[in-house]
Write a protein that holds these residues in place. Structure first.
Motif, PDB file in Angstrom:
ATOM      1  N   ASP A  85       0.851  -1.191   0.000  1.00  0.00           N
ATOM      2  CA  ASP A  85       0.000   0.000   0.000  1.00  0.00           C
ATOM      3  C   ASP A  85       0.883   1.235   0.000  1.00  0.00           C
ATOM      4  O   ASP A  85       1.586   1.516   0.979  1.00  0.00           O
ATOM      5  CB  ASP A  85      -0.904  -0.022   1.240  1.00  0.00           C
ATOM      6  N   ALA A  86       0.866   1.983  -1.104  1.00  0.00           N
ATOM      7  CA  ALA A  86       1.733   3.161  -1.231  1.00  0.00           C
ATOM      8  C   ALA A  86       1.435   4.211  -0.176  1.00  0.00           C
ATOM      9  O   ALA A  86       2.301   5.014   0.175  1.00  0.00           O
ATOM     10  CB  ALA A  86       1.583   3.766  -2.632  1.00  0.00           C
ATOM     11  N   GLY A  87       0.206   4.219   0.340  1.00  0.00           N
ATOM     12  CA  GLY A  87      -0.172   5.213   1.327  1.00  0.00           C
ATOM     13  C   GLY A  87       0.578   5.072   2.639  1.00  0.00           C
ATOM     14  O   GLY A  87       0.616   6.019   3.440  1.00  0.00           O
ATOM     15  N   PHE A  88       1.187   3.909   2.881  1.00  0.00           N
ATOM     16  CA  PHE A  88       1.937   3.700   4.118  1.00  0.00           C
ATOM     17  C   PHE A  88       3.349   4.274   4.048  1.00  0.00           C
ATOM     18  O   PHE A  88       4.063   4.283   5.051  1.00  0.00           O
ATOM     19  CB  PHE A  88       2.010   2.203   4.461  1.00  0.00           C
ATOM     20  N   GLY A  89       3.767   4.713   2.876  1.00  0.00           N
ATOM     21  CA  GLY A  89       5.049   5.390   2.733  1.00  0.00           C
ATOM     22  C   GLY A  89       6.235   4.565   3.198  1.00  0.00           C
ATOM     23  O   GLY A  89       6.359   3.386   2.903  1.00  0.00           O
ATOM     24  N   GLN A  90       7.133   5.220   3.942  1.00  0.00           N
ATOM     25  CA  GLN A  90       8.371   4.577   4.364  1.00  0.00           C
ATOM     26  C   GLN A  90       8.114   3.394   5.295  1.00  0.00           C
ATOM     27  O   GLN A  90       8.921   2.461   5.348  1.00  0.00           O
ATOM     28  CB  GLN A  90       9.280   5.604   5.056  1.00  0.00           C
ATOM     29  N   ASN A  91       7.012   3.399   6.027  1.00  0.00           N
ATOM     30  CA  ASN A  91       6.677   2.248   6.872  1.00  0.00           C
ATOM     31  C   ASN A  91       6.456   0.996   6.020  1.00  0.00           C
ATOM     32  O   ASN A  91       6.888  -0.099   6.375  1.00  0.00           O
ATOM     33  CB  ASN A  91       5.418   2.532   7.701  1.00  0.00           C
ATOM     34  N   ALA A  92       5.763   1.168   4.895  1.00  0.00           N
ATOM     35  CA  ALA A  92       5.535   0.039   3.990  1.00  0.00           C
ATOM     36  C   ALA A  92       6.853  -0.462   3.428  1.00  0.00           C
ATOM     37  O   ALA A  92       7.055  -1.669   3.250  1.00  0.00           O
ATOM     38  CB  ALA A  92       4.600   0.451   2.863  1.00  0.00           C
ATOM     39  N   LEU A  93       7.751   0.464   3.158  1.00  0.00           N
ATOM     40  CA  LEU A  93       9.064   0.090   2.629  1.00  0.00           C
ATOM     41  C   LEU A  93       9.808  -0.804   3.624  1.00  0.00           C
ATOM     42  O   LEU A  93      10.405  -1.819   3.251  1.00  0.00           O
ATOM     43  CB  LEU A  93       9.865   1.357   2.342  1.00  0.00           C
ATOM     44  N   HIS A  94       9.728  -0.456   4.880  1.00  0.00           N
ATOM     45  CA  HIS A  94      10.372  -1.258   5.924  1.00  0.00           C
ATOM     46  C   HIS A  94       9.740  -2.643   5.992  1.00  0.00           C
ATOM     47  O   HIS A  94      10.447  -3.658   6.135  1.00  0.00           O
ATOM     48  CB  HIS A  94      10.242  -0.544   7.276  1.00  0.00           C
ATOM     49  N   GLN A  95       8.423  -2.709   5.871  1.00  0.00           N
ATOM     50  CA  GLN A  95       7.736  -3.995   5.907  1.00  0.00           C
ATOM     51  C   GLN A  95       8.168  -4.882   4.747  1.00  0.00           C
ATOM     52  O   GLN A  95       8.401  -6.083   4.914  1.00  0.00           O
ATOM     53  CB  GLN A  95       6.223  -3.775   5.884  1.00  0.00           C
ATOM     54  N   VAL A  96       8.273  -4.294   3.562  1.00  0.00           N
ATOM     55  CA  VAL A  96       8.692  -5.058   2.387  1.00  0.00           C
ATOM     56  C   VAL A  96      10.101  -5.604   2.587  1.00  0.00           C
ATOM     57  O   VAL A  96      10.391  -6.769   2.244  1.00  0.00           O
ATOM     58  CB  VAL A  96       8.612  -4.192   1.117  1.00  0.00           C
ATOM     59  N   LYS A  97      10.982  -4.808   3.155  1.00  0.00           N
ATOM     60  CA  LYS A  97      12.355  -5.269   3.419  1.00  0.00           C
ATOM     61  C   LYS A  97      12.342  -6.496   4.315  1.00  0.00           C
ATOM     62  O   LYS A  97      13.087  -7.461   4.087  1.00  0.00           O
ATOM     63  CB  LYS A  97      13.162  -4.153   4.082  1.00  0.00           C
ATOM     64  N   GLN A  98      11.499  -6.464   5.353  1.00  0.00           N
ATOM     65  CA  GLN A  98      11.440  -7.579   6.287  1.00  0.00           C
ATOM     66  C   GLN A  98      10.890  -8.840   5.613  1.00  0.00           C
ATOM     67  O   GLN A  98      11.399  -9.949   5.838  1.00  0.00           O
ATOM     68  CB  GLN A  98      10.573  -7.199   7.493  1.00  0.00           C
ATOM     69  N   PHE A  99       9.857  -8.684   4.799  1.00  0.00           N
ATOM     70  CA  PHE A  99       9.328  -9.828   4.042  1.00  0.00           C
ATOM     71  C   PHE A  99      10.421 -10.401   3.142  1.00  0.00           C
ATOM     72  O   PHE A  99      10.585 -11.625   3.046  1.00  0.00           O
ATOM     73  CB  PHE A  99       8.130  -9.401   3.197  1.00  0.00           C
ATOM     74  N   HIS A 100      11.140  -9.525   2.480  1.00  0.00           N
ATOM     75  CA  HIS A 100      12.161  -9.961   1.541  1.00  0.00           C
ATOM     76  C   HIS A 100      13.268 -10.734   2.255  1.00  0.00           C
ATOM     77  O   HIS A 100      13.736 -11.781   1.778  1.00  0.00           O
ATOM     78  CB  HIS A 100      12.740  -8.751   0.818  1.00  0.00           C
ATOM     79  N   ASP A 101      13.673 -10.242   3.419  1.00  0.00           N
ATOM     80  CA  ASP A 101      14.736 -10.907   4.180  1.00  0.00           C
ATOM     81  C   ASP A 101      14.298 -12.292   4.642  1.00  0.00           C
ATOM     82  O   ASP A 101      15.116 -13.215   4.705  1.00  0.00           O
ATOM     83  CB  ASP A 101      15.116 -10.062   5.401  1.00  0.00           C
ATOM     84  N   LYS A 102      12.998 -12.460   4.945  1.00  0.00           N
ATOM     85  CA  LYS A 102      12.532 -13.712   5.542  1.00  0.00           C
ATOM     86  C   LYS A 102      12.104 -14.757   4.520  1.00  0.00           C
ATOM     87  O   LYS A 102      12.296 -15.957   4.746  1.00  0.00           O
ATOM     88  CB  LYS A 102      11.380 -13.425   6.505  1.00  0.00           C
ATOM     89  N   ILE A 103      11.509 -14.326   3.401  1.00  0.00           N
ATOM     90  CA  ILE A 103      11.002 -15.342   2.467  1.00  0.00           C
ATOM     91  C   ILE A 103      11.524 -15.168   1.038  1.00  0.00           C
ATOM     92  O   ILE A 103      11.365 -16.068   0.224  1.00  0.00           O
ATOM     93  CB  ILE A 103       9.457 -15.362   2.436  1.00  0.00           C
ATOM     94  N   GLY A 104      12.144 -14.038   0.728  1.00  0.00           N
ATOM     95  CA  GLY A 104      12.664 -13.828  -0.616  1.00  0.00           C
ATOM     96  C   GLY A 104      11.589 -13.427  -1.598  1.00  0.00           C
ATOM     97  O   GLY A 104      10.841 -14.275  -2.098  1.00  0.00           O
ATOM     98  N   LEU A 105      11.476 -12.137  -1.851  1.00  0.00           N
ATOM     99  CA  LEU A 105      10.493 -11.620  -2.799  1.00  0.00           C
ATOM    100  C   LEU A 105      11.107 -11.509  -4.184  1.00  0.00           C
ATOM    101  O   LEU A 105      12.323 -11.379  -4.333  1.00  0.00           O
ATOM    102  CB  LEU A 105       9.998 -10.236  -2.350  1.00  0.00           C
ATOM    103  N   THR A 106      10.261 -11.556  -5.196  1.00  0.00           N
ATOM    104  CA  THR A 106      10.742 -11.369  -6.570  1.00  0.00           C
ATOM    105  C   THR A 106      10.086 -10.184  -7.271  1.00  0.00           C
ATOM    106  O   THR A 106      10.494  -9.816  -8.366  1.00  0.00           O
ATOM    107  CB  THR A 106      10.507 -12.638  -7.407  1.00  0.00           C
ATOM    108  N   GLY A 107       9.053  -9.588  -6.651  1.00  0.00           N
ATOM    109  CA  GLY A 107       8.394  -8.455  -7.294  1.00  0.00           C
ATOM    110  C   GLY A 107       7.411  -7.778  -6.373  1.00  0.00           C
ATOM    111  O   GLY A 107       7.027  -8.331  -5.332  1.00  0.00           O
ATOM    112  N   LEU A 108       7.000  -6.566  -6.759  1.00  0.00           N
ATOM    113  CA  LEU A 108       6.036  -5.787  -5.999  1.00  0.00           C
ATOM    114  C   LEU A 108       4.880  -5.355  -6.873  1.00  0.00           C
ATOM    115  O   LEU A 108       5.047  -5.087  -8.064  1.00  0.00           O
ATOM    116  CB  LEU A 108       6.680  -4.512  -5.424  1.00  0.00           C
ATOM    117  N   ALA A 109       3.707  -5.272  -6.242  1.00  0.00           N
ATOM    118  CA  ALA A 109       2.562  -4.566  -6.822  1.00  0.00           C
ATOM    119  C   ALA A 109       2.255  -3.423  -5.858  1.00  0.00           C
ATOM    120  O   ALA A 109       1.888  -3.657  -4.708  1.00  0.00           O
ATOM    121  CB  ALA A 109       1.356  -5.489  -6.962  1.00  0.00           C
ATOM    122  N   VAL A 110       2.463  -2.196  -6.300  1.00  0.00           N
ATOM    123  CA  VAL A 110       2.302  -1.019  -5.441  1.00  0.00           C
ATOM    124  C   VAL A 110       0.907  -0.455  -5.683  1.00  0.00           C
ATOM    125  O   VAL A 110       0.611   0.063  -6.763  1.00  0.00           O
ATOM    126  CB  VAL A 110       3.388   0.036  -5.723  1.00  0.00           C
TER     127      VAL A 110
END
Length: 353
Positions: free
Chosen positions: A279-304
């Protein structure tokens, strides 16, 4: 491109997305009906510009006010531009890149007035976003071109509650159907009956099968069954929903890892895409969440998603500089065609129109 200098502020605001079962009491069928619009995937830059109207008012109108009346290109102007970019969620890394590039061009006399400064700003922004422009359709084509026997391309969709995962899955299904792909959905969010119902409504709307089990069923089992069924039916794409979770919920994050392990028993490369809905409305908080998901399960793409709302828009530049992940899609409206493949130049032009 920069006709926003004289644009007046507008007060009309679009309604927020109707399909949010976590926060709405309407039935999924009613929610889906409210989003119906003509089935056309041909959206012009003007359509995108209109969809980003509220984002533009936050992002580019501030820049328009800033540049009005400015004559000299000096350090104070760049300092103020830097502050405004940071307030627009562009992020420290991307803002630093933009300002340094502008300073370099000013010293080489490439920029000598505000008009050339604006043009160069747009050029730099496009360069920053360009690496994120990696369409998922290309990935699917490359992954399935020479596979025998044919296997479904599996997309595992993850994210926090309220980001719009299930809605995005329905729109993704429509997108791939428009590309003449066959699609199956897997109701892997088994903790909420409403989530299964909503996905089934999207399946009916798109006329695609939905594999589901009862509330509380093992999500890995549901998604495993869906991939097996899709393989037997020669279906091109499986899109799997998962329960919304925070990156701090270790048990739920472990569940995602389990889903990936179980799918690996059918296809060592599955899931072929682990797509997070942000959710783009969450701004930098969403960015931090995505980083954590990526570190734990390995992401390959985003839908913003929700860039048509009050999001500042600059978050995409922060994504480009800090995550090193492809932005597959951007959500710019409530309609079924409003989840569109990300195009960097088109986005910047619409943002700065």
């Amino acid at each position: 491109m920069f006709g926003f200098f004289s644009r007046k502020q507008k007060n009309n605001e679009k309604k927020q997305s109707a399909i949010q079962p976590e926060a709405q009491s309407d039935t999924a069928a009613t929610q889906l009906k409210s989003q119906q619009q003509p089935d056309s995937t041909t959206l012009t830059p003007a359509d995108l510009s209109h969809s980003l109207e509220k984002t533009k008012r936050t992002f580019s109108d501030g820049l328009a006010d800033f540049f009005l009346g400015k004559k000299a290109i000096d350090a104070s102007l760049l300092d103020e531009l830097e502050s405004r970019l940071l307030r627009a969620d562009v992020g420290i890394d991307a803002t630093t890149t933009i300002i340094e590039e502008l300073q370099s061009n000013i010293s080489r006399k490439v920029i000598n007035d505000t008009e050339s400064l604006h043009l160069k700003l747009a050029e730099i922004m496009k360069t920053i976003l360009q690496p994120c422009e990696q369409p998922l359709s290309n990935v699917i084509a490359n992954a399935t071109e020479n596979t025998e026997p044919k296997k479904p391309f599996v997309i595992l969709v993850v994210g926090i509650n309220g980001a719009g995962k299930t809605t995005s899955i329905g729109k993704l299904a429509h997108h791939f159907l428009q590309q003449n792909k066959s699609v199956m959905l897997a109701a892997g969010d088994t903790f909420r009956a409403a989530a299964v119902e909503q996905l089934q409504q999207w399946g009916q709307r798109n006329n695609v099968p939905v594999i589901s089990q009862g509330t509380g069923a093992d999500p890995a089992s549901v998604i495993f069954d869906a991939v097996q069924s899709a393989s037997s039916k020669n279906i091109d794409i499986v899109i799997a929903d998962t329960a919304g979770r925070l990156h701090t919920q270790s048990n739920l994050m472990d569940e995602l890892a389990k889903i990936k392990r179980v799918l690996g028993k059918l296809d060592a490369n599955a899931p072929h895409e682990t797509l997070i809905v942000m959710d783009a409305g969450f701004g930098q908080n969403a960015l931090h969440q995505v980083k954590q998901f990526h570190d734990k399960i390995g992401l390959t793409g985003l839908a913003v998603t929700k860039l048509d709302g009050t999001a500042k828009g600059g978050i995409l530049f922060s994504i480009a500089k800090t995550l090193n992940l492809p932005v597959r899609f951007i959500g710019v409206g409530e309609g079924i065609n409003d989840l569109r493949p990300f195009n960097a130049a088109e986005f910047v032009d619409a943002l700065l129109e």
